[in-house]
Scaffold this active site. Structure first.
Site, PDB file in Angstrom:
ATOM      1  CB  SER A 153       5.266  12.085 -10.546  1.00  0.00           C
ATOM      2  OG  SER A 153       4.770  12.936  -9.545  1.00  0.00           O
ATOM      3  NE  ARG A 223      11.947  12.959  -0.036  1.00  0.00           N
ATOM      4  CZ  ARG A 223      11.729  12.425  -1.221  1.00  0.00           C
ATOM      5  NH1 ARG A 223      10.946  13.057  -2.083  1.00  0.00           N
ATOM      6  NH2 ARG A 223      12.290  11.285  -1.559  1.00  0.00           N
ATOM      7  CG  ASP A 323      -0.928   7.692  -7.900  1.00  0.00           C
ATOM      8  OD1 ASP A 323      -1.033   8.501  -6.958  1.00  0.00           O
ATOM      9  OD2 ASP A 323      -0.288   7.932  -8.938  1.00  0.00           O
ATOM     10  CG  HIS A 356       2.561   9.246  -6.903  1.00  0.00           C
ATOM     11  ND1 HIS A 356       1.961   9.465  -8.125  1.00  0.00           N
ATOM     12  CD2 HIS A 356       3.660  10.058  -6.883  1.00  0.00           C
ATOM     13  CE1 HIS A 356       2.634  10.370  -8.805  1.00  0.00           C
ATOM     14  NE2 HIS A 356       3.675  10.736  -8.078  1.00  0.00           N
ATOM     15  CG  ASP A 357       7.273   7.010  -4.541  1.00  0.00           C
ATOM     16  OD1 ASP A 357       7.155   7.915  -5.384  1.00  0.00           O
ATOM     17  OD2 ASP A 357       7.978   7.116  -3.519  1.00  0.00           O
TER      18      ASP A 357
END
Length: 384
Positions: A153, A223, A323, A356-357
Protein backbone atom coordinates in the site's frame (compact mmCIF):
# COMPACT_ATOMS: atom_id res chain seq x y z
CA UNK A 1 26.41 3.87 15.60
CA UNK A 2 25.86 0.60 17.45
CA UNK A 3 23.38 -1.77 15.86
CA UNK A 4 21.91 -5.10 16.93
CA UNK A 5 24.30 -7.91 17.72
CA UNK A 6 21.46 -10.33 18.45
CA UNK A 7 17.92 -11.01 17.27
CA UNK A 8 16.37 -8.97 20.09
CA UNK A 9 14.17 -6.10 18.98
CA UNK A 10 15.70 -2.67 19.52
CA UNK A 11 14.05 0.75 19.39
CA UNK A 12 15.64 4.13 18.95
CA UNK A 13 15.12 7.59 17.60
CA UNK A 14 17.61 8.89 15.07
CA UNK A 15 18.19 12.65 14.97
CA UNK A 16 19.10 13.72 11.43
CA UNK A 17 22.06 16.15 11.35
CA UNK A 18 21.12 19.16 9.27
CA UNK A 19 17.45 18.20 9.15
CA UNK A 20 15.54 17.58 5.91
CA UNK A 21 14.65 19.88 3.02
CA UNK A 22 11.19 18.98 1.76
CA UNK A 23 9.81 18.94 -1.78
CA UNK A 24 7.65 21.95 -0.86
CA UNK A 25 10.85 23.96 -0.21
CA UNK A 26 10.56 24.09 3.57
CA UNK A 27 13.61 23.05 5.55
CA UNK A 28 12.89 21.13 8.75
CA UNK A 29 15.91 21.85 10.91
CA UNK A 30 15.00 19.36 13.63
CA UNK A 31 14.00 15.90 12.45
CA UNK A 32 13.89 12.67 14.40
CA UNK A 33 12.85 9.33 12.94
CA UNK A 34 11.71 6.50 15.22
CA UNK A 35 12.62 2.97 14.21
CA UNK A 36 12.77 -0.60 15.35
CA UNK A 37 15.27 -3.24 14.31
CA UNK A 38 15.36 -7.00 14.69
CA UNK A 39 17.85 -9.60 13.55
CA UNK A 40 21.62 -9.60 13.39
CA UNK A 41 23.58 -7.30 11.12
CA UNK A 42 26.26 -9.34 9.37
CA UNK A 43 29.91 -8.30 9.18
CA UNK A 44 29.53 -6.92 5.66
CA UNK A 45 26.39 -4.94 6.67
CA UNK A 46 24.68 -6.11 3.50
CA UNK A 47 21.77 -8.19 4.87
CA UNK A 48 19.49 -5.24 5.70
CA UNK A 49 15.80 -5.41 4.78
CA UNK A 50 13.87 -2.16 5.16
CA UNK A 51 10.15 -2.74 5.73
CA UNK A 52 7.98 0.29 4.89
CA UNK A 53 4.63 0.63 6.63
CA UNK A 54 1.24 1.61 5.23
CA UNK A 55 -0.92 4.63 6.08
CA UNK A 56 -1.90 3.73 9.63
CA UNK A 57 1.12 1.54 10.42
CA UNK A 58 4.24 2.39 12.37
CA UNK A 59 7.63 1.01 13.33
CA UNK A 60 6.16 -1.79 15.46
CA UNK A 61 6.35 -4.34 12.67
CA UNK A 62 7.26 -7.50 14.57
CA UNK A 63 6.54 -6.94 18.26
CA UNK A 64 3.62 -6.15 20.53
CA UNK A 65 2.40 -2.59 20.12
CA UNK A 66 2.96 -0.48 23.27
CA UNK A 67 -0.42 1.28 22.99
CA UNK A 68 -2.77 -1.43 21.74
CA UNK A 69 -1.08 -4.49 23.19
CA UNK A 70 -1.64 -6.26 19.86
CA UNK A 71 1.06 -8.13 17.92
CA UNK A 72 3.16 -6.16 15.45
CA UNK A 73 1.32 -5.29 12.26
CA UNK A 74 3.43 -7.76 10.22
CA UNK A 75 4.42 -10.20 12.95
CA UNK A 76 3.17 -13.05 10.76
CA UNK A 77 5.69 -12.08 8.05
CA UNK A 78 8.75 -10.82 9.97
CA UNK A 79 10.53 -13.09 12.44
CA UNK A 80 12.72 -16.19 12.84
CA UNK A 81 11.96 -18.67 10.08
CA UNK A 82 9.24 -16.45 8.57
CA UNK A 83 9.25 -15.15 4.96
CA UNK A 84 11.28 -12.11 6.05
CA UNK A 85 13.55 -14.28 8.14
CA UNK A 86 15.26 -12.48 11.01
CA UNK A 87 17.61 -15.44 11.39
CA UNK A 88 19.02 -14.35 8.04
CA UNK A 89 18.15 -10.67 7.56
CA UNK A 90 18.55 -7.56 9.68
CA UNK A 91 15.13 -5.90 9.49
CA UNK A 92 14.54 -2.18 9.97
CA UNK A 93 11.17 -0.43 10.11
CA UNK A 94 10.78 3.34 10.51
CA UNK A 95 7.81 5.45 11.47
CA UNK A 96 7.42 7.76 8.48
CA UNK A 97 8.17 11.46 8.53
CA UNK A 98 4.85 13.11 9.39
CA UNK A 99 3.83 10.21 11.62
CA UNK A 100 2.81 10.21 15.26
CA UNK A 101 4.72 7.35 16.83
CA UNK A 102 7.98 9.11 17.58
CA UNK A 103 8.92 10.53 14.18
CA UNK A 104 8.76 14.26 13.52
CA UNK A 105 5.24 15.22 12.50
CA UNK A 106 2.35 17.57 13.33
CA UNK A 107 2.35 16.46 16.97
CA UNK A 108 6.06 17.27 17.40
CA UNK A 109 7.28 20.56 18.92
CA UNK A 110 8.39 23.12 16.37
CA UNK A 111 11.85 23.22 17.89
CA UNK A 112 13.71 22.24 21.03
CA UNK A 113 13.01 25.62 22.66
CA UNK A 114 9.28 25.62 21.95
CA UNK A 115 6.88 23.05 23.38
CA UNK A 116 3.95 23.99 21.14
CA UNK A 117 3.34 21.35 18.45
CA UNK A 118 3.35 22.08 14.73
CA UNK A 119 -0.32 21.12 14.35
CA UNK A 120 -1.78 22.25 11.03
CA UNK A 121 1.31 24.42 10.42
CA UNK A 122 3.35 21.28 9.74
CA UNK A 123 4.46 21.62 6.10
CA UNK A 124 3.04 19.35 3.40
CA UNK A 125 5.19 16.31 2.79
CA UNK A 126 5.49 13.76 0.00
CA UNK A 127 6.34 10.09 -0.21
CA UNK A 128 9.70 11.22 -1.58
CA UNK A 129 10.25 13.30 1.58
CA UNK A 130 9.57 10.20 3.69
CA UNK A 131 12.10 8.21 1.68
CA UNK A 132 14.62 11.06 1.76
CA UNK A 133 14.48 11.00 5.56
CA UNK A 134 14.83 7.21 5.58
CA UNK A 135 17.86 7.50 3.32
CA UNK A 136 19.51 9.83 5.82
CA UNK A 137 18.78 7.40 8.65
CA UNK A 138 20.41 4.59 6.69
CA UNK A 139 23.50 6.76 6.22
CA UNK A 140 23.57 7.60 9.94
CA UNK A 141 23.48 3.89 10.72
CA UNK A 142 26.51 3.31 8.52
CA UNK A 143 24.66 1.08 6.05
CA UNK A 144 25.98 1.52 2.52
CA UNK A 145 23.31 -0.49 0.70
CA UNK A 146 19.97 -2.15 1.42
CA UNK A 147 19.56 -5.78 0.45
CA UNK A 148 15.80 -5.28 0.04
CA UNK A 149 13.01 -2.77 0.54
CA UNK A 150 9.56 -4.31 1.11
CA UNK A 151 6.13 -2.81 1.72
CA UNK A 152 2.45 -2.78 0.84
CA UNK A 153 0.00 0.00 0.00
CA UNK A 154 1.64 3.30 1.05
CA UNK A 155 4.60 1.13 2.01
CA UNK A 156 4.72 -0.04 -1.60
CA UNK A 157 4.78 3.57 -2.74
CA UNK A 158 7.86 4.06 -0.58
CA UNK A 159 9.44 0.94 -2.11
CA UNK A 160 8.96 2.33 -5.62
CA UNK A 161 10.27 5.74 -4.56
CA UNK A 162 13.37 4.13 -3.01
CA UNK A 163 14.06 2.25 -6.24
CA UNK A 164 13.55 5.37 -8.36
CA UNK A 165 15.46 7.82 -6.16
CA UNK A 166 18.29 5.58 -4.94
CA UNK A 167 18.60 2.62 -7.33
CA UNK A 168 22.25 2.12 -6.46
CA UNK A 169 21.28 1.56 -2.81
CA UNK A 170 18.56 -1.07 -3.35
CA UNK A 171 19.46 -4.59 -4.48
CA UNK A 172 15.88 -5.95 -4.39
CA UNK A 173 12.44 -4.33 -4.14
CA UNK A 174 9.06 -5.85 -3.29
CA UNK A 175 6.20 -3.38 -3.84
CA UNK A 176 2.82 -4.99 -3.13
CA UNK A 177 -0.81 -3.84 -3.30
CA UNK A 178 0.29 -0.46 -4.59
CA UNK A 179 0.57 1.78 -7.64
CA UNK A 180 2.87 4.37 -9.21
CA UNK A 181 0.32 7.12 -8.50
CA UNK A 182 -2.72 7.72 -6.34
CA UNK A 183 -5.86 7.46 -8.45
CA UNK A 184 -8.65 10.05 -8.55
CA UNK A 185 -10.92 7.54 -6.78
CA UNK A 186 -8.45 7.07 -3.95
CA UNK A 187 -7.94 10.82 -3.61
CA UNK A 188 -11.73 11.13 -3.36
CA UNK A 189 -11.89 8.52 -0.58
CA UNK A 190 -9.16 10.36 1.32
CA UNK A 191 -10.96 13.67 0.96
CA UNK A 192 -14.18 12.25 2.42
CA UNK A 193 -12.13 10.98 5.37
CA UNK A 194 -10.50 14.37 5.87
CA UNK A 195 -13.84 16.15 5.72
CA UNK A 196 -15.15 13.87 8.45
CA UNK A 197 -12.32 15.10 10.68
CA UNK A 198 -12.93 18.75 9.76
CA UNK A 199 -16.64 18.37 10.58
CA UNK A 200 -15.97 17.14 14.12
CA UNK A 201 -16.86 19.92 16.61
CA UNK A 202 -13.71 19.04 18.56
CA UNK A 203 -11.52 19.71 15.51
CA UNK A 204 -11.07 23.28 16.77
CA UNK A 205 -9.42 24.44 13.55
CA UNK A 206 -6.71 21.86 14.01
CA UNK A 207 -5.66 23.17 17.44
CA UNK A 208 -7.61 20.54 19.37
CA UNK A 209 -4.53 19.74 21.44
CA UNK A 210 -4.49 23.30 22.83
CA UNK A 211 -7.96 22.72 24.29
CA UNK A 212 -7.24 19.18 25.49
CA UNK A 213 -9.65 17.84 22.88
CA UNK A 214 -9.48 15.12 20.25
CA UNK A 215 -11.67 15.03 17.13
CA UNK A 216 -12.39 11.41 18.00
CA UNK A 217 -15.69 11.06 16.17
CA UNK A 218 -14.35 12.50 12.94
CA UNK A 219 -11.17 10.46 13.08
CA UNK A 220 -13.17 7.31 13.82
CA UNK A 221 -15.42 7.91 10.81
CA UNK A 222 -12.32 8.51 8.67
CA UNK A 223 -10.94 5.15 9.80
CA UNK A 224 -14.26 3.43 9.17
CA UNK A 225 -14.42 4.89 5.67
CA UNK A 226 -10.88 3.81 4.87
CA UNK A 227 -11.35 0.35 6.36
CA UNK A 228 -14.23 -0.39 4.01
CA UNK A 229 -11.88 0.18 1.07
CA UNK A 230 -9.35 -2.27 2.51
CA UNK A 231 -11.76 -5.21 2.32
CA UNK A 232 -13.57 -6.88 -0.55
CA UNK A 233 -17.31 -7.49 -0.75
CA UNK A 234 -16.59 -11.22 -0.54
CA UNK A 235 -14.57 -10.77 2.64
CA UNK A 236 -17.25 -8.66 4.30
CA UNK A 237 -19.96 -11.13 3.30
CA UNK A 238 -17.98 -14.12 4.54
CA UNK A 239 -17.20 -12.46 7.86
CA UNK A 240 -20.49 -10.72 8.61
CA UNK A 241 -23.13 -11.27 5.95
CA UNK A 242 -26.34 -9.57 6.97
CA UNK A 243 -26.29 -10.93 10.51
CA UNK A 244 -27.77 -8.81 13.26
CA UNK A 245 -25.82 -8.44 16.48
CA UNK A 246 -26.50 -11.35 18.81
CA UNK A 247 -28.48 -13.20 16.15
CA UNK A 248 -26.36 -16.36 16.37
CA UNK A 249 -27.04 -16.46 20.13
CA UNK A 250 -30.74 -15.81 19.79
CA UNK A 251 -30.40 -12.40 21.41
CA UNK A 252 -30.58 -10.09 18.42
CA UNK A 253 -31.25 -6.47 19.37
CA UNK A 254 -34.63 -5.05 18.43
CA UNK A 255 -34.79 -3.00 15.27
CA UNK A 256 -33.56 0.53 15.90
CA UNK A 257 -32.97 3.47 13.64
CA UNK A 258 -29.86 4.65 15.46
CA UNK A 259 -28.62 1.58 17.33
CA UNK A 260 -26.13 -1.03 16.22
CA UNK A 261 -28.20 -3.30 14.02
CA UNK A 262 -25.75 -5.35 11.97
CA UNK A 263 -22.51 -7.05 12.99
CA UNK A 264 -20.63 -5.22 10.24
CA UNK A 265 -21.65 -1.91 11.80
CA UNK A 266 -20.35 -2.98 15.19
CA UNK A 267 -17.09 -4.11 13.57
CA UNK A 268 -16.56 -0.77 11.84
CA UNK A 269 -17.35 1.19 14.99
CA UNK A 270 -14.80 -0.87 16.89
CA UNK A 271 -12.20 -0.21 14.20
CA UNK A 272 -12.89 3.50 14.43
CA UNK A 273 -12.90 3.83 18.21
CA UNK A 274 -9.71 1.79 18.69
CA UNK A 275 -7.90 3.82 16.04
CA UNK A 276 -8.34 7.16 17.79
CA UNK A 277 -6.40 5.86 20.79
CA UNK A 278 -3.19 5.53 18.82
CA UNK A 279 -3.30 8.02 15.94
CA UNK A 280 -3.14 11.80 15.71
CA UNK A 281 -5.70 13.51 13.48
CA UNK A 282 -3.26 16.04 12.02
CA UNK A 283 -0.84 13.22 11.20
CA UNK A 284 -3.66 11.40 9.41
CA UNK A 285 -4.36 14.50 7.32
CA UNK A 286 -0.67 14.96 6.53
CA UNK A 287 -0.03 11.37 5.48
CA UNK A 288 -3.19 10.96 3.39
CA UNK A 289 -2.26 14.10 1.50
CA UNK A 290 1.25 12.73 0.92
CA UNK A 291 -0.33 9.67 -0.69
CA UNK A 292 -2.52 11.90 -2.86
CA UNK A 293 0.53 13.80 -4.15
CA UNK A 294 2.28 10.57 -5.15
CA UNK A 295 2.93 10.21 -8.89
CA UNK A 296 6.34 8.75 -9.57
CA UNK A 297 6.20 9.45 -13.32
CA UNK A 298 5.35 13.15 -12.89
CA UNK A 299 9.02 14.23 -12.95
CA UNK A 300 9.57 12.24 -16.15
CA UNK A 301 6.88 13.76 -18.38
CA UNK A 302 4.54 10.94 -17.46
CA UNK A 303 6.93 8.22 -18.60
CA UNK A 304 7.05 5.71 -15.76
CA UNK A 305 9.77 3.64 -17.43
CA UNK A 306 12.05 6.69 -17.43
CA UNK A 307 11.81 6.84 -13.63
CA UNK A 308 13.62 3.50 -13.50
CA UNK A 309 15.95 3.89 -16.48
CA UNK A 310 19.19 1.98 -16.03
CA UNK A 311 18.14 0.40 -12.73
CA UNK A 312 19.90 -2.75 -11.59
CA UNK A 313 17.44 -3.38 -8.78
CA UNK A 314 15.62 -6.72 -8.87
CA UNK A 315 11.83 -6.32 -8.52
CA UNK A 316 8.97 -8.54 -7.43
CA UNK A 317 5.68 -6.69 -7.98
CA UNK A 318 2.74 -8.30 -6.14
CA UNK A 319 -0.99 -7.63 -6.49
CA UNK A 320 -4.16 -9.26 -5.16
CA UNK A 321 -7.07 -10.23 -7.37
CA UNK A 322 -9.80 -8.75 -5.13
CA UNK A 323 -7.98 -5.48 -4.32
CA UNK A 324 -10.21 -2.76 -5.74
CA UNK A 325 -8.35 0.06 -3.96
CA UNK A 326 -5.09 -0.70 -5.81
CA UNK A 327 -6.29 -3.06 -8.54
CA UNK A 328 -4.04 -5.49 -10.37
CA UNK A 329 -4.07 -3.34 -13.53
CA UNK A 330 -2.05 -0.70 -11.68
CA UNK A 331 0.58 -3.24 -10.59
CA UNK A 332 0.75 -4.61 -14.12
CA UNK A 333 1.42 -1.07 -15.37
CA UNK A 334 4.37 -0.84 -12.97
CA UNK A 335 5.70 -4.22 -14.12
CA UNK A 336 5.39 -3.24 -17.79
CA UNK A 337 7.19 0.06 -17.17
CA UNK A 338 9.99 -1.83 -15.42
CA UNK A 339 10.19 -4.18 -18.40
CA UNK A 340 10.50 -1.19 -20.72
CA UNK A 341 13.33 0.05 -18.49
CA UNK A 342 15.03 -3.35 -18.97
CA UNK A 343 14.76 -4.07 -15.24
CA UNK A 344 14.86 -7.54 -13.73
CA UNK A 345 11.20 -7.86 -12.74
CA UNK A 346 8.78 -10.58 -11.67
CA UNK A 347 5.05 -9.98 -11.41
CA UNK A 348 2.67 -12.07 -9.31
CA UNK A 349 -1.09 -11.68 -8.95
CA UNK A 350 -2.31 -13.64 -5.94
CA UNK A 351 -5.84 -15.04 -6.14
CA UNK A 352 -7.66 -14.14 -2.94
CA UNK A 353 -11.00 -12.75 -1.82
CA UNK A 354 -9.47 -10.80 1.09
CA UNK A 355 -9.16 -7.46 -0.71
CA UNK A 356 -6.48 -4.82 -0.29
CA UNK A 357 -5.61 -5.95 3.24
CA UNK A 358 -4.59 -9.39 1.95
CA UNK A 359 -0.93 -8.42 2.32
CA UNK A 360 -1.49 -8.13 6.09
CA UNK A 361 -3.50 -11.32 6.48
CA UNK A 362 -2.82 -15.03 6.42
CA UNK A 363 -2.14 -15.65 2.74
CA UNK A 364 0.13 -18.66 2.08
CA UNK A 365 0.72 -17.72 -1.56
CA UNK A 366 2.11 -14.37 -0.45
CA UNK A 367 4.39 -16.06 2.06
CA UNK A 368 5.76 -18.40 -0.60
CA UNK A 369 6.27 -15.56 -3.06
CA UNK A 370 8.15 -13.28 -0.67
CA UNK A 371 10.22 -16.09 0.82
CA UNK A 372 11.17 -17.42 -2.60
CA UNK A 373 11.99 -14.05 -4.12
CA UNK A 374 14.17 -12.95 -1.20
CA UNK A 375 15.98 -16.29 -1.15
CA UNK A 376 16.72 -16.03 -4.87
CA UNK A 377 17.81 -12.42 -4.54
CA UNK A 378 20.04 -13.33 -1.59
CA UNK A 379 21.74 -15.98 -3.69
CA UNK A 380 22.43 -13.46 -6.47
CA UNK A 381 23.63 -10.93 -3.89
CA UNK A 382 26.05 -13.46 -2.46
CA UNK A 383 24.56 -13.34 1.03
CA UNK A 384 25.81 -16.14 3.24
Amino acid sequence: MDLNTSTEIAHRGIRLPGGVTLDCGVHLATVEIALSSVGTLNAARDNVVLVCHALTGDQYVAERHPLTGKPGWWARMVGPGLPIDTDRYYVLCMNVLGGCMGSTGPRSPRDAAEAEPWGTDFPPITIRDMVRAQRQVIAELGIARLFAVVGGSMGGMQVLQWAASYPELVFAAVPMATASFHSAQNIAFNEVSRQAIFADPDWSGGRYWAEARTPARGLAVARMMAHITYLSEEALTRKFGRRLRGEQHGTAAPLSLFGEMFEVESYLRHQGSSFVNRFDANAYLTITRAMDYFDIAADHDGDLAAAFAGTRTRFCVISFSSDWLFPTAQSRAVARALNRAAANVSFVEIETDKGHDAFLLDEPALDRTVRGFLAGAAEHAGLA
